[in-house]
Structures are given as C-alpha cells and as structure tokens.
Design a protein around this motif. Structure first.
Motif, short mmCIF file in Angstrom:
data_model
loop_
_atom_site.label_atom_id
_atom_site.label_comp_id
_atom_site.label_asym_id
_atom_site.label_seq_id
_atom_site.Cartn_x
_atom_site.Cartn_y
_atom_site.Cartn_z
N MET A 1 29.37 -47.65 2.82
CA MET A 1 28.07 -48.04 2.25
C MET A 1 27.34 -49.06 3.12
SD MET A 1 28.88 -47.80 -1.84
CE MET A 1 27.20 -48.12 -2.36
N SER A 2 27.73 -49.14 4.40
CA SER A 2 26.88 -49.83 5.38
C SER A 2 25.91 -48.85 6.01
CB SER A 2 27.74 -50.47 6.48
OG SER A 2 28.32 -49.48 7.32
N PHE B 1 22.56 -52.83 4.06
CA PHE B 1 22.81 -51.97 2.92
C PHE B 1 23.83 -52.69 2.02
CE2 PHE B 1 20.97 -49.03 5.94
CZ PHE B 1 20.22 -48.16 5.14
N HIS B 2 24.40 -51.98 1.06
CA HIS B 2 25.22 -52.67 0.04
C HIS B 2 26.44 -53.35 0.64
CE1 HIS B 2 26.60 -53.80 -3.82
NE2 HIS B 2 27.58 -52.93 -3.90
N HIS B 3 27.01 -52.77 1.68
CA HIS B 3 28.15 -53.39 2.34
C HIS B 3 27.82 -53.67 3.80
CE1 HIS B 3 31.03 -51.29 -0.72
NE2 HIS B 3 30.55 -52.42 -1.20
N PRO B 4 28.30 -54.78 4.33
CA PRO B 4 28.23 -54.96 5.78
C PRO B 4 29.17 -53.97 6.46
CG PRO B 4 29.55 -56.69 4.79
CD PRO B 4 29.00 -55.88 3.65
N ARG B 5 29.08 -53.88 7.75
CA ARG B 5 29.92 -52.94 8.48
C ARG B 5 31.39 -53.22 8.27
NH1 ARG B 5 33.45 -52.18 12.07
NH2 ARG B 5 33.41 -50.43 13.56
N ALA C 1 30.51 -55.86 14.18
CA ALA C 1 31.73 -55.87 13.38
C ALA C 1 32.19 -57.31 13.16
CB ALA C 1 32.81 -55.05 14.06
N GLY C 2 31.44 -58.06 12.39
CA GLY C 2 31.77 -59.46 12.18
C GLY C 2 31.96 -59.81 10.72
N PRO C 3 32.42 -61.03 10.45
CA PRO C 3 32.60 -61.51 9.08
C PRO C 3 31.25 -61.87 8.45
CG PRO C 3 33.08 -63.28 10.61
CD PRO C 3 32.80 -62.05 11.45
N THR C 4 31.24 -62.03 7.13
CA THR C 4 30.04 -62.45 6.41
C THR C 4 30.39 -63.57 5.44
OG1 THR C 4 30.39 -60.74 4.74
CG2 THR C 4 28.90 -60.21 6.56
N GLY C 5 29.38 -64.25 4.95
CA GLY C 5 29.59 -65.30 3.96
C GLY C 5 30.33 -66.49 4.52
N THR C 6 31.24 -67.03 3.72
CA THR C 6 32.05 -68.18 4.13
C THR C 6 33.48 -67.96 3.65
OG1 THR C 6 31.81 -69.49 2.10
CG2 THR C 6 30.05 -69.69 3.75
#
Length: 504
Positions: free
Chosen positions: A161-162, A148-152, A172-177
């Motif tokens: 908005m997850s 969805f629009h936001h990760p957890r 419950a982890g990071p995203t992107g870099t």
C-alpha cells in the motif's frame, strides 16, 4: 448530477485560461503549448513539484491561530496561497490519500476504508495517480516517507500500500520516531491505563489502547525516521537533475503515538497547557448515529483524568512542533536550491485530529477539527494570499495540472483552484465534499457545514457564527432552503463500498 459536476469543472478551468490562447470545447485534451500559467506567462521549461504530506496534522499551527509553535509552516503560509479552510475528502488516512493521489472521491474509487487497497477494486489497476501522470510526461517521481497509506518500508520488497508502481524510486527508510517501547507494558498496552478495554460501556479497541501514548523520547532529531525522510528530500533538492521531478516527502508525526525528542516537550510546560473546550452539553443536539464511534470510550477515559489529558495535549503540540522542524529542513534546502523559482510546492495533511472534541480522539468525523486539513500551495508567479473559501484536498491534482500547463484529465472529481489563487476573495461555487463510509457525507460551502448520515439524520453548522460547531441548526425550519441546496451536491456512488466495518 455528474453532468452538472463536469460542467462546473469546465467552467472553473475556463476562468483561469486566457481566451486568446485557446478555446475549450467539451473535455478536449489541452496541449502543453496552448496553456498558460496562473499569471498568464509561459515557463521556459517544465515546472517541478515538491509535495510535503504531514500525517494527522490539525489546525493548531500558529498560522491557523492555534497554540502550536510552527515557525516554518507559518512562514510558508505567509509566502503562499494559504487555504485556511481546507478539508480532506475522507477523514481517514488511507482513503484520504487515495483521493488526493487519484483525484477521485471514495464514491468513484470504492476506497472508503483504511484497510482497502484501491488497486484491487474495479478499475483500480487503471487509475493514473499523480506521480504516474507526471511520469508519463517525462518527470522523475520520487517518494520518501508516507505518501500513500504505507511508506515503502525497509524490506527488500516495498509495502503493497505504498503503491510502488506510482514511483520511479521510493526511499527505503524509517519513519516517525522511536521510543514506543518505553510507554507500553509487557502486554503492549499503554502504561498509563494498563490495557483498559472499555470505559462507560464504550469499547476501547486494541489500536488506540496500544498507540494512544505520548511523551518525550531519548532520540535526537537526527536519529528519528522523520529526520531521515527530511534529509533525503533535502539532499535530493541539492542535486542537479536531468529531468523535471515530482518529489513527495511524507512526515509521520504528529500521528499517534505522540512521541518526540525532549526539547519539543520543554517548549510546552505542563502547567501552561490549556485543555480543549468541550462543553458538557455539546452532544445533546447530535443525531444518535453520531453520538459515539470507536474512539469515544478512549476519549472519555483520557478526559476523566485531567492530568493525563494535559500530557496528551502536550504530546500532540510537541509532535506538531517536531514535524514543523522536519518541514523546516526540507524548506531550507528548497529555498537555497536551484529549483526555488521553477517549482510548485504543495503542502497538505490527510485530515485533522481531535483530542476530546465531541467525545472523539484522532479523526473519522465530519466536524472541522477532525476533517479540516492544513493546505498550502506556493506557485511561481502567484501572489501570497489567505483563502477562506472551503476547498478540498481532492482539488490538488487538477490544480497542479492547471498551474503546470500540462494536459487536462477529464476523470478527476475535483476542480482547479488556480482561479481562486488569483482572485482569493471571489465567490466560489464549488463545495468541499467529504465522505466517511458510504452514505455519509458533509458538504461545505460558503459558511455552512451540512452533514447527512446514512440513516437520513442531519447536522448543519454556521461556521462564521459558530466556528467550534457547537450548535446544530438542522432541525430549525428556517434553514430548510439551505439544506435543500447543499443536498444537491451529495455525490453519486459509482463503486459501492466493498464492506462496512464500524469505525473502519
């Protein structure tokens, strides 16, 4: 019009079902044991779903004829139903994802803007998202990364908005870099421009002033958030599960900022970068309402500095190849797993990405570069094929229902693509419909892209003769009948837009 739409959905579904297996009447619920798969066989056990969603991935991948190095995407496309002409329901992150996951357009949900939580709108709490639908059938629904629009997120409480109620579990982890701080100044603006707030009289909003950055980072693949997501999903596929599963994996790159490990930038030497073709007169036949949006000042600023423009293109290509590598980790685990032969794999991006096309940056437009979206389905028993009919990501939900022999759902706005997967060259009567803020729509059918704005102004492109959409044909009287036909598909508004913000 809604009655016609419902009948069209019913007609499409009937094409894929064996007439000897069942008879459809109205919108009846189809029992599991009455349906058949796309190859007219009944599975021994429920099929699983592996969903891979990529953020802001455009059509620059190798399989699409683009300049990006994407071996994993290319191989998957060659093994699957490859929808080469697919479109988002909305060319904006949040409403696009809401449309995919609910199977309903903005006109039905009221979710038009990135800021809108569809659950707070009329009827929103009662919406049954894809993971919720499969959970009701006994599936385990698990997500990692941005679906969805936001990760957890990594806090104790999941991001609102997850849509945490959709899932049995969210990682419950990071995203992107990482690496963002290396490219912004003390005020938080991109160092390369220092915080310019407008260009040629056009505003440059804070979001793009901060996130319009690109470059290599010191992190290795294994240290990035997107790798964490890919590894979690790969590990999940290596385990034995007692229940069928709906596993959703969200990769954040190439979403802004375009940051990736150095090795991906090394694959695209700056001296070899080819800039997008942006004719100087391209905007002369565009209606006033579409002459610019919030990103136009930024786009013009970047293009006024050719070397920076090259670095931006390099950053997008590098980020795309990084995302492809993360997808590769998931696919390797999937192909080596016990689930490879009894899982429907669906890969999509929420929309495209522009790097100067028609004086735009990022998405938020009806042109193919901004609204087009990679879309691939690999399903048991379905032969690989390239499908060039325009289709919509809103069709994912009903297509999974068809392929997986699960009960039908009569409140979906899309249609099942299973018949098209079986007969890729058939005439397809269902357009891809795009909305961006209430009253603005695009209708894509056959070779046409028809755009109608809220003020009544129009654009029309023949994508076969003009794939870059340089020539607006809407003012030519000989195309009036084409426009009149395409207008009939403009959707009715069920829930109005709650508020309107330019550029939202």
């Amino acid at each position: 019009m809604r009655l016609i739409h419902m009948l069209n959905k019913l007609f499409t579904r009937s094409l894929a079902l064996s007439v000897t297996a069942l008879s459809l009447v109205g919108c009846q619920l189809i029992a599991k044991d009455e349906t058949v798969t796309a190859n007219n066989t009944k599975p021994d056990k429920p099929l699983n779903v592996l969903m891979i969603a990529i953020d802001d991935l455009n059509n620059w991948g190798g399989a699409w004829g683009g300049p990006a190095i994407t071996p994993n995407l290319d191989q998957l496309a060659a093994q699957s139903s490859f929808f080469r002409n697919a479109y988002s329901a909305v060319p904006a992150c949040n409403p696009s994802r809401v449309a995919v996951m609910t199977g309903q357009r903005s006109e039905t949900t009221g979710a038009y803007l990135n800021e809108t939580n569809f659950r707070t709108l009329p009827g929103g709490q009662d919406k049954v998202t894809m993971p919720q639908y499969f959970r009701k059938l006994g599936y385990e629904a698990t997500a990692a990364g941005k679906i969805f629009h936001h990760p957890r997120g990594q806090k104790a409480k999941p991001a609102v908005m997850s849509d945490d109620i959709s899932w049995d579990y969210q990682e419950a982890g990071p995203t992107g870099t990482g690496g963002y701080q290396d490219y912004v100044n003390e005020q938080g603006w991109a160092k390369w421009h220092g915080g310019i707030a407008e260009y040629e009289g056009l505003p440059i909003i804070p979001y793009i002033r901060k996130h319009g950055i690109w470059g290599p980072i010191q992190q290795t693949d294994e240290q990035t958030g997107d790798y964490h997501t890919a590894k979690y999903c790969a590990d999940y596929l290596e385990k034995t599960h007692d229940k069928p599963f709906f596993l959703a994996c969200g990769i954040f790159r190439p979403h802004s900022p375009q940051l990736a490990p150095q090795k991906y930038f090394d694959m695209y030497p700056l001296e070899d970068i080819k800039l997008p073709d942006v004719p100087a007169d391209d905007m002369q036949d565009i209606p006033n309402i579409a002459q610019h949006n919030w990103s136009s000042g930024f786009a013009k600023l970047v293009m006024s500095r050719p070397e920076e423009w090259k670095r931006a293109v390099q950053g997008y290509l590098a980020s795309t190849t990084f995302a492809d590598a993360m997808i590769g980790h998931i696919l390797e685990a999937f192909n080596n797993s016990q689930y490879a032969d009894n899982t429907v794999l669906v890969l999509w991006s929420d929309h495209g990405f522009q790097l100067g096309h028609k004086n735009r940056w990022e998405k938020f437009t009806f042109w193919k570069q901004g609204a087009g979206a990679p879309f691939i389905i690999k399903a048991p028993g379905v032969k690989p094929a390239i499908i060039d009919n325009p289709v919509s990501l809103i069709d994912i939900y009903p297509t999974l229902i068809e392929l997986m022999q699960t009960p039908s759902k009569d409140d979906l706005d899309g249609v099942s693509l299973a018949p098209l997967m079986q007969q890729p060259k058939q005439a397809w009567p269902h357009p891809a419909i795009i909305t961006y803020q209430q009253g603005n729509n695009a209708i894509l059918l056959d070779k046409w892209n028809y755009i109608q704005y809220r003020d009544g102004s129009q654009e029309l492109y023949n994508q076969h003769q003009d794939p870059e959409e340089y020539h607006n044909l809407a003012a030519d009287p000989q195309y009036k009948s084409v426009i009149d036909k395409l207008k009939t598909f403009i959707p009715e508004v069920v829930i109005p837009q709650k508020e309107y913000r330019p550029g939202g």
